[in-house]
Design a protein around this motif. Sequence first.
Motif, PDB file in Angstrom:
ATOM      1  N   ASN A  60      -1.463 -12.467  -1.958  1.00  0.00           N
ATOM      2  CA  ASN A  60      -0.830 -13.312  -0.949  1.00  0.00           C
ATOM      3  C   ASN A  60       0.385 -14.031  -1.516  1.00  0.00           C
ATOM      4  OD1 ASN A  60      -2.834 -12.596   0.888  1.00  0.00           O
ATOM      5  ND2 ASN A  60      -4.124 -14.342   0.362  1.00  0.00           N
ATOM      6  N   ASN A  63       3.238 -11.618  -2.329  1.00  0.00           N
ATOM      7  CA  ASN A  63       3.854 -11.153  -1.098  1.00  0.00           C
ATOM      8  C   ASN A  63       4.846 -12.192  -0.568  1.00  0.00           C
ATOM      9  OD1 ASN A  63       4.014  -9.066   0.938  1.00  0.00           O
ATOM     10  ND2 ASN A  63       2.981 -10.472   2.335  1.00  0.00           N
ATOM     11  N   ASP A  67       8.923 -11.612  -0.586  1.00  0.00           N
ATOM     12  CA  ASP A  67       9.558 -11.718   0.726  1.00  0.00           C
ATOM     13  C   ASP A  67      10.646 -12.782   0.705  1.00  0.00           C
ATOM     14  OD1 ASP A  67       8.128  -9.703   1.875  1.00  0.00           O
ATOM     15  OD2 ASP A  67       6.763 -10.988   3.000  1.00  0.00           O
ATOM     16  N   TYR A 137       2.524  -3.273  -4.322  1.00  0.00           N
ATOM     17  CA  TYR A 137       2.428  -3.577  -2.896  1.00  0.00           C
ATOM     18  C   TYR A 137       3.577  -4.484  -2.462  1.00  0.00           C
ATOM     19  CZ  TYR A 137       0.686  -5.116   1.612  1.00  0.00           C
ATOM     20  OH  TYR A 137       0.576  -5.390   2.952  1.00  0.00           O
ATOM     21  N   SER A 138       3.922  -5.453  -3.309  1.00  0.00           N
ATOM     22  CA  SER A 138       4.965  -6.415  -2.943  1.00  0.00           C
ATOM     23  C   SER A 138       6.235  -6.270  -3.766  1.00  0.00           C
ATOM     24  CB  SER A 138       4.440  -7.849  -3.103  1.00  0.00           C
ATOM     25  OG  SER A 138       3.313  -8.081  -2.297  1.00  0.00           O
ATOM     26  N   SER A 145       4.348  -2.445   0.802  1.00  0.00           N
ATOM     27  CA  SER A 145       4.288  -3.226   2.046  1.00  0.00           C
ATOM     28  C   SER A 145       5.457  -2.924   2.975  1.00  0.00           C
ATOM     29  CB  SER A 145       4.256  -4.724   1.727  1.00  0.00           C
ATOM     30  OG  SER A 145       5.451  -5.128   1.075  1.00  0.00           O
ATOM     31  N   SER A 154      -4.079  -0.620   1.212  1.00  0.00           N
ATOM     32  CA  SER A 154      -4.858  -1.857   1.143  1.00  0.00           C
ATOM     33  C   SER A 154      -6.309  -1.612   1.541  1.00  0.00           C
ATOM     34  CB  SER A 154      -4.241  -2.935   2.045  1.00  0.00           C
ATOM     35  OG  SER A 154      -4.256  -2.530   3.406  1.00  0.00           O
TER      36      SER A 154
END
Length: 217
Positions: A60, A63, A67, A137-138, A145, A154
């Motif tokens: 989390n 991410n 971002d 993933y990030s 993502s 995921s």
Amino acid sequence: FESLTLSLALQLAGPHTWAAAIVPVLVSGAYVGAAYSGNINILVFFILLAICILMQSAVNILNDYFDYKKGTDSLDNSSEDAFDAVLVYHHLNPKHVLALAIGFLVVALLLGCYIIYVSDFVPLIIGIIGALAIVFYSGGRTPISYLPIGEVVSGVVMGGLIPLACVYALTGVLDWFALVVSLSPIIGIGMILATNNTCDIEKDIEAERKTLPVTLG
């Protein structure tokens, strides 16, 4: 920059998403209890639970961090709810946020050392796969993502590999049937991400993220 308080650290960790980390561990515990002797090492079980929550929290935070760095989260494209983009609304130091994510991963690794001690290196190998999935993933030039495979990755990593590793840590058996038992969390976690990405579809189109909802239209 605003100080990274305990409250903001918890907000970044995203407790509302922890069900995706907790349920696979509960599924593995229930499966071990039903399919094996029924005697579960409670200490190992709760350490596994802590590791999964820490890794979910790191996902989390990373991410949000990436971002923010990529400009996907900004005051112009985020909702008025500060939970949507913590770094944007609270003007946190990105370095402190990144350090928090790394700290969670380090603690998870240290706890994982105990799991390796009581079992062997199989959970470590599965954990490394999960850790790489967290990073890619990030992060990277083209994060997972940002692709239409995020839901699948995921779902399989969290809903499938977590129970597989937990069952091994609790029994010492690499039981591939645990993946069959885990079909429900695999699909459920994938759908959680699909729902979240559907809510962000306008923002993701603007940021040129090719998530599954963006690809489907």
